[in-house]
Design an enzyme around this catalytic site. Structure first.
Site, PDB file in Angstrom:
ATOM      1  N   GLY A 107       0.805  -1.238   0.000  1.00 33.41           N
ATOM      2  CA  GLY A 107       0.000   0.000   0.000  1.00 33.41           C
ATOM      3  C   GLY A 107       0.827   1.271   0.000  1.00 33.41           C
ATOM      4  O   GLY A 107       0.304   2.348  -0.281  1.00 33.41           O
ATOM      5  N   THR A 154       3.242   4.606   1.035  1.00 33.21           N
ATOM      6  CA  THR A 154       3.024   5.757   1.921  1.00 33.21           C
ATOM      7  C   THR A 154       1.537   6.102   1.991  1.00 33.21           C
ATOM      8  O   THR A 154       0.989   6.333   3.073  1.00 33.21           O
ATOM      9  CB  THR A 154       3.827   6.970   1.393  1.00 33.21           C
ATOM     10  OG1 THR A 154       5.202   6.613   1.339  1.00 33.21           O
ATOM     11  CG2 THR A 154       3.664   8.184   2.284  1.00 33.21           C
ATOM     12  N   THR A 160       9.218   3.312  -6.367  1.00 32.52           N
ATOM     13  CA  THR A 160       9.632   3.293  -4.955  1.00 32.52           C
ATOM     14  C   THR A 160       9.258   4.560  -4.193  1.00 32.52           C
ATOM     15  O   THR A 160       9.605   4.701  -3.023  1.00 32.52           O
ATOM     16  CB  THR A 160      11.159   3.059  -4.859  1.00 32.52           C
ATOM     17  OG1 THR A 160      11.801   3.948  -5.783  1.00 32.52           O
ATOM     18  CG2 THR A 160      11.525   1.637  -5.207  1.00 32.52           C
ATOM     19  N   GLY A 171       6.364  24.668   7.225  1.00 24.90           N
ATOM     20  CA  GLY A 171       5.859  24.434   5.869  1.00 24.90           C
ATOM     21  C   GLY A 171       4.345  24.504   5.821  1.00 24.90           C
ATOM     22  O   GLY A 171       3.670  23.712   6.487  1.00 24.90           O
ATOM     23  N   GLU A 198      -3.031  20.187   6.522  1.00 24.86           N
ATOM     24  CA  GLU A 198      -3.949  19.105   6.918  1.00 24.86           C
ATOM     25  C   GLU A 198      -3.665  18.655   8.352  1.00 24.86           C
ATOM     26  O   GLU A 198      -4.563  18.604   9.196  1.00 24.86           O
ATOM     27  CB  GLU A 198      -3.826  17.910   5.956  1.00 24.86           C
ATOM     28  CG  GLU A 198      -4.389  18.220   4.568  1.00 24.86           C
ATOM     29  CD  GLU A 198      -4.372  17.028   3.619  1.00 24.86           C
ATOM     30  OE1 GLU A 198      -4.024  15.898   4.041  1.00 24.86           O
ATOM     31  OE2 GLU A 198      -4.710  17.219   2.439  1.00 24.86           O
ATOM     32  N   HIS A 249      -2.938   9.564  -7.106  1.00 23.53           N
ATOM     33  CA  HIS A 249      -3.728   9.288  -8.315  1.00 23.53           C
ATOM     34  C   HIS A 249      -2.905   9.500  -9.584  1.00 23.53           C
ATOM     35  O   HIS A 249      -3.168   8.869 -10.602  1.00 23.53           O
ATOM     36  CB  HIS A 249      -5.025  10.105  -8.344  1.00 23.53           C
ATOM     37  CG  HIS A 249      -4.872  11.551  -7.971  1.00 23.53           C
ATOM     38  ND1 HIS A 249      -4.841  11.955  -6.670  1.00 23.53           N
ATOM     39  CD2 HIS A 249      -4.742  12.671  -8.724  1.00 23.53           C
ATOM     40  CE1 HIS A 249      -4.717  13.286  -6.641  1.00 23.53           C
ATOM     41  NE2 HIS A 249      -4.636  13.729  -7.874  1.00 23.53           N
ATOM     42  N   HIS A 263     -30.926  19.244  -7.533  1.00 22.92           N
ATOM     43  CA  HIS A 263     -31.228  20.307  -6.571  1.00 22.92           C
ATOM     44  C   HIS A 263     -31.857  19.693  -5.328  1.00 22.92           C
ATOM     45  O   HIS A 263     -32.748  18.872  -5.455  1.00 22.92           O
ATOM     46  CB  HIS A 263     -32.194  21.310  -7.178  1.00 22.92           C
ATOM     47  CG  HIS A 263     -32.610  22.359  -6.193  1.00 22.92           C
ATOM     48  ND1 HIS A 263     -31.783  23.404  -5.830  1.00 22.92           N
ATOM     49  CD2 HIS A 263     -33.767  22.509  -5.481  1.00 22.92           C
ATOM     50  CE1 HIS A 263     -32.410  24.165  -4.933  1.00 22.92           C
ATOM     51  NE2 HIS A 263     -33.612  23.639  -4.696  1.00 22.92           N
TER      52      HIS A 263
HETATM   53  P1  NAI Z   1       4.592  20.848  -0.080  1.00 21.51           P
HETATM   54  O1  NAI Z   1       5.558  20.940  -1.179  1.00 21.51           O
HETATM   55  O2  NAI Z   1       3.128  20.755  -0.358  1.00 21.51           O
HETATM   56  O3  NAI Z   1       4.779  22.111   0.904  1.00 21.51           O
HETATM   57  C1  NAI Z   1       5.985  22.400   1.538  1.00 21.51           C
HETATM   58  C2  NAI Z   1       5.939  23.847   2.024  1.00 21.51           C
HETATM   59  O4  NAI Z   1       7.056  24.037   2.862  1.00 21.51           O
HETATM   60  C3  NAI Z   1       6.027  24.872   0.903  1.00 21.51           C
HETATM   61  O5  NAI Z   1       5.023  25.847   1.085  1.00 21.51           O
HETATM   62  C4  NAI Z   1       7.421  25.460   1.058  1.00 21.51           C
HETATM   63  O6  NAI Z   1       7.513  26.809   0.703  1.00 21.51           O
HETATM   64  C5  NAI Z   1       7.636  25.305   2.564  1.00 21.51           C
HETATM   65  N1  NAI Z   1       9.036  25.226   2.972  1.00 21.51           N
HETATM   66  C6  NAI Z   1      10.023  24.510   2.383  1.00 21.51           C
HETATM   67  N2  NAI Z   1      11.174  24.649   3.095  1.00 21.51           N
HETATM   68  C7  NAI Z   1      10.883  25.433   4.161  1.00 21.51           C
HETATM   69  C8  NAI Z   1      11.629  25.929   5.269  1.00 21.51           C
HETATM   70  N3  NAI Z   1      12.916  25.603   5.444  1.00 21.51           N
HETATM   71  N4  NAI Z   1      11.011  26.725   6.176  1.00 21.51           N
HETATM   72  C9  NAI Z   1       9.693  27.045   6.040  1.00 21.51           C
HETATM   73  N5  NAI Z   1       8.934  26.607   5.007  1.00 21.51           N
HETATM   74  C10 NAI Z   1       9.515  25.803   4.091  1.00 21.51           C
HETATM   75  O7  NAI Z   1       5.105  19.603   0.804  1.00 21.51           O
HETATM   76  P2  NAI Z   1       4.411  18.755   1.937  1.00 21.51           P
HETATM   77  O8  NAI Z   1       3.271  19.484   2.543  1.00 21.51           O
HETATM   78  O9  NAI Z   1       5.526  18.321   2.821  1.00 21.51           O
HETATM   79  O10 NAI Z   1       3.840  17.517   1.146  1.00 21.51           O
HETATM   80  C11 NAI Z   1       4.758  16.649   0.457  1.00 21.51           C
HETATM   81  C12 NAI Z   1       4.118  16.036  -0.750  1.00 21.51           C
HETATM   82  O11 NAI Z   1       3.092  15.154  -0.389  1.00 21.51           O
HETATM   83  C13 NAI Z   1       3.531  17.091  -1.690  1.00 21.51           C
HETATM   84  O12 NAI Z   1       3.976  16.844  -2.981  1.00 21.51           O
HETATM   85  C14 NAI Z   1       2.056  16.871  -1.577  1.00 21.51           C
HETATM   86  O13 NAI Z   1       1.391  17.120  -2.808  1.00 21.51           O
HETATM   87  C15 NAI Z   1       1.924  15.407  -1.142  1.00 21.51           C
HETATM   88  N6  NAI Z   1       0.731  15.264  -0.315  1.00 21.51           N
HETATM   89  C16 NAI Z   1      -0.500  15.321  -0.898  1.00 21.51           C
HETATM   90  C17 NAI Z   1      -1.632  15.269  -0.132  1.00 21.51           C
HETATM   91  C18 NAI Z   1      -2.953  15.413  -0.797  1.00 21.51           C
HETATM   92  O14 NAI Z   1      -3.033  15.200  -1.990  1.00 21.51           O
HETATM   93  N7  NAI Z   1      -4.008  15.779  -0.073  1.00 21.51           N
HETATM   94  C19 NAI Z   1      -1.575  15.111   1.327  1.00 21.51           C
HETATM   95  C20 NAI Z   1      -0.247  15.110   1.824  1.00 21.51           C
HETATM   96  C21 NAI Z   1       0.855  15.172   1.021  1.00 21.51           C
END
Ligand code: NAI
Length: 468
Positions: free
Chosen positions: A41, A43, A145, A182, A189, A324, A447
């Site tokens: 499954g 991450t 991976t 970040g 979330e 996805h 509706h």
């Molecule tokens: P992210 O890339 O969405 O956000 C990271 C944030 O951290 C950015 O706004 C960036 O500017 C900030 N940042 C980076 N370095 C920093 C620093 N040193 N100090 C302060 N801010 C800093 O990454 P995130 O939230 O860790 O998610 C990782 C991946 O997992 C993403 O590609 C995301 O799309 C995916 N993911 C998707 C979900 C969903 O589809 N609902 C849920 C959770 C993760």
């Protein structure tokens, strides 16, 4: 064929790998999948999408019992959080879904190997298992991976006090003070979860906006809503060092606005600064495979590495790190190997942030279109005017549709609002079919439903919505 010889060996059993393996088996390929973790499954199912959604849901119920139920005339006294039960529910959901992947492997006659997969040559993959090494022979290899959380050098993860998303999904008590580094998807979330469960949450973000490159105006609105919910934001700030003591972490950060330095204390720090492709021990060097600057395995438009029988998908390659997206790429690879025309339309990959309200997006933003010098029309409609949203008690947000000025073709849709994650599907389908705003506007929408806001936004592209 002997039992260790396959048409396709997949390394990594996350959404990209297991979905690709199922499609390959459906198409008649003898398929094996190798997974280093104890459960299938990846991450997404084990420590990502699914457990976070379970915690979001539970925390929303907890907050509703304290804050919102009384509006409905439902009086609840002595609301108490049982974190162990909440976590047990999350673990049960994960367990059921992980078990579902086991079932799908058996049902499709896919051979599962538990251990680390290492590519040895273009036709051999070693499985390093607890009971020894075994070599599989194969005609094709799919690398899937995934990725790993980025780490800040002065904040090594112990997954208790300094946590990645993995640790933040399994805290054993509600932190009094949680600092999140970040303001991306994970930060917002999981910050929302622990804020609702009682933590004082501060999110420190490097840039001047939350949610990365998503629609700027919607991001601003979402940030205002999250602030009202109690999340604190420190924007344009860079964490420079940390003093880690048992039970207390003191972070020093520098404001990028005025250069001032300040401190912030926390019992728990969640680092959510992005993820990087994971290819440790995969054996890329054995077959001379290259990675780009971000660490992504280099592939062509058909997911092929420089070896025509070795493919890579998902977080390991370019593009958004989304389950996805990985799934569709896995399916495409299986179809290409089988002589079909596997294809992924990257113009229509939706992105969803599961805050409350949710924020979902597909296609271009206004900023993208301006940069690309494409003339466009904007239709927008708020949830405040929607009967179903009122009944639901969530009227925050809007639907925004961007359509080509000349052809009316839908170029992007941005939804901030209740159940945006489900509403965005209509926009994805419309865009996949090359649909226009007029197509959406003239289609029936039941509706009263939230989807009527999508229709009204489409009508608003030609300024004929029923805005009050
Ligand atoms: P992210 O890339 O969405 O956000 C990271 C944030 O951290 C950015 O706004 C960036 O500017 C900030 N940042 C980076 N370095 C920093 C620093 N040193 N100090 C302060 N801010 C800093 O990454 P995130 O939230 O860790 O998610 C990782 C991946 O997992 C993403 O590609 C995301 O799309 C995916 N993911 C998707 C979900 C969903 O589809 N609902 C849920 C959770 C993760």
């Amino acid at each position: 064929m002997s039992s260790d010889q396959f048409d396709l060996v997949v390394i990594g059993a996350g959404p990209g790998g297991y979905t690709g393996a199922i499609r390959a088996a459906q198409l008649g390929l003898t398929t094996a999948i190798i997974e280093k973790d104890s459960t299938l499954g990846g991450t997404c199912l084990n420590v990502g999408c699914i457990p976070s959604k379970a915690l979001l849901e539970s925390s929303e119920h907890y907050e509703a019992a304290q804050e919102q139920l009384k509006d409905h005339g439902v009086e609840v006294s002595h609301v108490k959080l049982n974190l162990d039960t909440l976590m047990a529910r999350k673990n049960r959901i994960v367990g059921e879904l992980v078990g579902g992947v086991d079932y799908l492997m058996k049902k499709n006659n896919i051979t599962v190997f538990k251990g680390r997969g290492e590519v040895k040559s273009t036709s051999e993959v070693a499985v390093h298992a607890a009971d020894g090494i075994r070599t599989l022979k194969t005609k094709n290899i799919l690398l899937a991976t995934g990725s790993k959380a980025n780490q800040l050098p002065f904040l090594p993860y112990d997954e208790k006090q300094i946590v990645s998303s993995t640790g933040a999904l399994s805290l054993t008590q509600v932190p009094k003070k949680l600092v999140v580094i970040g303001a991306g998807v994970i930060g917002l979330e999981l910050g929302s979860v622990w804020n609702r469960l009682g933590s004082d949450v501060t999110i420190i973000e490097f840039t001047d906006k939350i949610c990365g490159a998503m629609d700027a105006k919607s991001c601003k609105k979402l940030q205002q809503i999250l602030k009202k919910q109690g999340l604190n934001f420190v924007m344009q700030a860079k964490v420079t060092s940390a003093d880690i003591k048992p039970g207390k972490v003191t972070l020093s950060y520098e404001s990028l606005k005025d250069g001032s330095s300040q401190n912030l204390e926390a019992d728990v720090v969640l680092v959510a600064t992005g993820r990087h492709p994971y290819s440790e021990g995969l054996g890329l060097e054995n077959i001379g495979l290259e990675k780009d600057q971000r660490g992504c395995v280099t592939i062509d438009d058909h997911f092929r590495t420089k070896h025509p029988n070795i493919y890579a998908v998902g977080d390991l390659v370019r593009g958004p790190m989304l389950a996805h997206k990985a799934e569709e790429e896995g399916v495409a690879v299986a179809e290409i190997i089988s002589g079909q025309f596997g294809h992924v339309n990257y113009e229509t990959v939706p992105g969803v942030v599961y805050t409350w309200p949710e924020f979902a997006s597909v296609g271009a933003t206004e900023e993208d279109l301006k940069n690309r010098k494409i003339d466009f029309k904007v239709g927008q409609f708020p949830f405040t005017a929607n009967g179903r949203a009122k009944a639901l008690g969530c009227t925050d947000g809007h639907v925004k549709i961007l359509a080509d000025k000349n052809t009316d073709r839908v170029l992007g849709v941005h939804i901030l609002g209740p159940r945006a994650s489900d509403l965005i599907a209509e926009a994805v389908v419309a865009m996949e079919f090359g649909g226009s705003a007029e197509d959406i506007a003239r289609s029936f929408h039941g509706h009263p439903t939230l989807s009527e806001v999508v229709r009204e936004a489409a009508l608003d592209v030609d300024k004929r919505s029923r805005q009050m």
